[in-house]
Design a protein around this motif. Structure first.
Motif, PDB file in Angstrom:
ATOM      1  N   GLU A   8       0.834  -1.214   0.000  1.00 57.01           N
ATOM      2  CA  GLU A   8       0.000   0.000   0.000  1.00 57.01           C
ATOM      3  C   GLU A   8       0.861   1.254   0.000  1.00 57.01           C
ATOM      4  OE1 GLU A   8      -0.707   2.094   3.016  1.00 57.01           O
ATOM      5  OE2 GLU A   8      -0.336   0.730   4.687  1.00 57.01           O
ATOM      6  N   GLY A   9       0.295   2.320  -0.608  1.00 59.60           N
ATOM      7  CA  GLY A   9       1.028   3.583  -0.667  1.00 59.60           C
ATOM      8  C   GLY A   9       0.267   4.630  -1.468  1.00 59.60           C
ATOM      9  N   ARG A  10       1.026   5.382  -2.268  1.00 52.52           N
ATOM     10  CA  ARG A  10       0.411   6.445  -3.078  1.00 52.52           C
ATOM     11  C   ARG A  10       0.628   6.197  -4.572  1.00 52.52           C
ATOM     12  NH1 ARG A  10       0.075   7.311   1.631  1.00 52.52           N
ATOM     13  NH2 ARG A  10      -0.450   9.229   2.724  1.00 52.52           N
ATOM     14  N   ASP A  11       1.712   5.482  -4.900  1.00 48.55           N
ATOM     15  CA  ASP A  11       2.100   5.306  -6.308  1.00 48.55           C
ATOM     16  C   ASP A  11       2.366   3.841  -6.623  1.00 48.55           C
ATOM     17  OD1 ASP A  11       4.304   4.995  -4.700  1.00 48.55           O
ATOM     18  OD2 ASP A  11       5.699   5.957  -6.095  1.00 48.55           O
ATOM     19  N   ILE A  12       1.758   2.942  -5.882  1.00 49.29           N
ATOM     20  CA  ILE A  12       2.072   1.519  -6.074  1.00 49.29           C
ATOM     21  C   ILE A  12       1.521   1.038  -7.427  1.00 49.29           C
ATOM     22  CG2 ILE A  12       2.011  -0.803  -5.045  1.00 49.29           C
ATOM     23  CD1 ILE A  12       3.461   1.462  -3.386  1.00 49.29           C
ATOM     24  N   GLY A  13       0.270   1.391  -7.723  1.00 46.07           N
ATOM     25  CA  GLY A  13      -0.331   0.952  -8.988  1.00 46.07           C
ATOM     26  C   GLY A  13       0.171   1.738 -10.195  1.00 46.07           C
ATOM     27  N   THR A  14       0.710   2.935  -9.962  1.00 45.00           N
ATOM     28  CA  THR A  14       1.148   3.765 -11.088  1.00 45.00           C
ATOM     29  C   THR A  14       2.642   3.616 -11.377  1.00 45.00           C
ATOM     30  OG1 THR A  14       1.320   5.590  -9.515  1.00 45.00           O
ATOM     31  CG2 THR A  14      -0.636   5.570 -10.922  1.00 45.00           C
ATOM     32  N   VAL A  15       3.473   3.538 -10.331  1.00 45.31           N
ATOM     33  CA  VAL A  15       4.934   3.565 -10.527  1.00 45.31           C
ATOM     34  C   VAL A  15       5.638   2.290 -10.046  1.00 45.31           C
ATOM     35  CG1 VAL A  15       7.064   4.804  -9.946  1.00 45.31           C
ATOM     36  CG2 VAL A  15       4.947   6.092 -10.316  1.00 45.31           C
ATOM     37  N   VAL A  16       5.334   1.858  -8.831  1.00 49.68           N
ATOM     38  CA  VAL A  16       6.096   0.741  -8.245  1.00 49.68           C
ATOM     39  C   VAL A  16       5.746  -0.577  -8.961  1.00 49.68           C
ATOM     40  CG1 VAL A  16       6.682  -0.509  -6.125  1.00 49.68           C
ATOM     41  CG2 VAL A  16       6.198   1.943  -6.020  1.00 49.68           C
ATOM     42  N   PHE A  17       4.455  -0.875  -9.038  1.00 44.08           N
ATOM     43  CA  PHE A  17       4.021  -2.092  -9.737  1.00 44.08           C
ATOM     44  C   PHE A  17       2.944  -1.751 -10.769  1.00 44.08           C
ATOM     45  CE2 PHE A  17       5.517  -4.018  -5.650  1.00 44.08           C
ATOM     46  CZ  PHE A  17       6.585  -4.710  -6.203  1.00 44.08           C
ATOM     47  N   PRO A  18       3.361  -1.107 -11.881  1.00 44.59           N
ATOM     48  CA  PRO A  18       2.353  -0.729 -12.885  1.00 44.59           C
ATOM     49  C   PRO A  18       1.684  -1.943 -13.529  1.00 44.59           C
ATOM     50  CG  PRO A  18       4.589  -0.234 -13.657  1.00 44.59           C
ATOM     51  CD  PRO A  18       4.712  -0.652 -12.227  1.00 44.59           C
ATOM     52  N   LYS A  19       2.321  -3.134 -13.362  1.00 40.05           N
ATOM     53  CA  LYS A  19       1.720  -4.337 -13.962  1.00 40.05           C
ATOM     54  C   LYS A  19       1.017  -5.190 -12.910  1.00 40.05           C
ATOM     55  CE  LYS A  19       4.685  -4.676 -17.956  1.00 40.05           C
ATOM     56  NZ  LYS A  19       6.031  -5.103 -18.297  1.00 40.05           N
ATOM     57  N   ALA A  20       0.757  -4.637 -11.735  1.00 37.25           N
ATOM     58  CA  ALA A  20       0.063  -5.397 -10.676  1.00 37.25           C
ATOM     59  C   ALA A  20      -1.246  -5.956 -11.239  1.00 37.25           C
ATOM     60  CB  ALA A  20      -0.213  -4.494  -9.483  1.00 37.25           C
TER      61      ALA A  20
END
Ligand code: DC
Length: 248
Positions: free
Chosen positions: A149-161
């Motif tokens: 969890e965070g602020r940019d996990i779906g956009t930057v850290v794991f964009p292919k989640a």
């Protein structure tokens, strides 16, 4: 017969893919509690990326490094070792979701102070700091079977989640939740002060140039203003099982 049933179930569990689940949202949206509960229900690892920003912020405050000195803060982040571990049963009961170690020293409780939260939000606007922590988060979550969890996990850290959730709640509800947490810890903030703090952090997190808090186009928007933690977590687990079936 029963034994056979168990083996069959275990076989299916082994066959099903272990997903990467990204949960993003503003302060007080219930991310940590929901993410922790979701991970527990799925048997996944829970990782709180905000704790990493908080740990570096605490170190910067202790060393009295001004928040304007971006080069020094980036260098500080590079030489810092942060480790996230599951909480002890006592810590879990006290509402702590990840144990946090800063260069080997436990800072689980210290990083929850209001001044550390504000410093973390400022530190998080520095591109060089983010670069180091994002790489660290990607390493920690590699291989799947994680809820981060965070602020940019779906956009930057794991964009292919495989599953992305953007958790929302009204500012008033979020402030109320944070205020309750402060009350339980014995901190004497008024509800209005907490609401102002939440709004200030929201503004900074959403308006910063690098990796602002935005919903990924493919994230499921979940407003939990009128929902409980358990209900929200179970809804995410339901979505996860759907995705697991697709990715098996
Ligand atoms: O989730 P939190 O309140 O513990 O996060 C503390 C601060 O760290 C928050 O104000 C913004 C920042 N943060 C970030 O920029 N990116 C993340 N992935 C997690 C947190």
């Amino acid at each position: 017969m029963q034994e056979g049933g168990k083996n069959w179930k275990a076989g299916i569990a082994e066959m099903s893919a272990r997903l990467t689940i990204a949960i993003d949202g503003p302060a007080g949206s219930g991310k940590s509690t929901v993410a922790r509960r979701t991970a527990a229900l799925l048997g996944y690892l829970y990782l709180d990326s905000g704790a990493m920003y908080r740990a570096v912020a605490l170190k910067a405050l202790e060393r009295k490094i001004p928040i304007e000195d971006e080069a020094a803060l980036e260098a500080l982040t590079r030489e810092t070792r942060i480790e996230l571990r599951p909480p002890t049963p006592e810590q879990e009961t006290a509402g702590l979701k990840n144990r946090v170690f800063l260069d080997g020293r436990e800072v689980t409780e210290e990083i929850r102070k209001a001044e550390v939260a504000q410093a973390a939000s400022r530190l998080a606007t520095i591109a060089g700091v983010r670069e180091v922590l994002v790489a660290e988060q990607q390493r920690a979550g590699q291989g799947g079977g994680v809820v981060m969890e965070g602020r940019d996990i779906g956009t930057v850290v794991f964009p292919k989640a495989e599953l992305k959730i953007f958790l929302e709640a009204s500012a008033e509800t979020r402030a109320q939740r944070r205020w309750k947490e402060h009350q339980e810890k014995g901190d004497k903030f008024s509800l209005l002060e907490v609401l102002q703090e939440v709004r200030e952090r929201d503004k900074r997190d959403r308006e910063r140039k690098v990796s602002p808090l935005v919903r990924a186009a493919d994230a499921v928007l979940l407003d939990n203003t009128a929902m409980g933690i358990e209900e929200t977590a179970r809804l995410i687990v339901f979505l996860a099982h759907e995705r697991e079936a697709v990715h098996t």
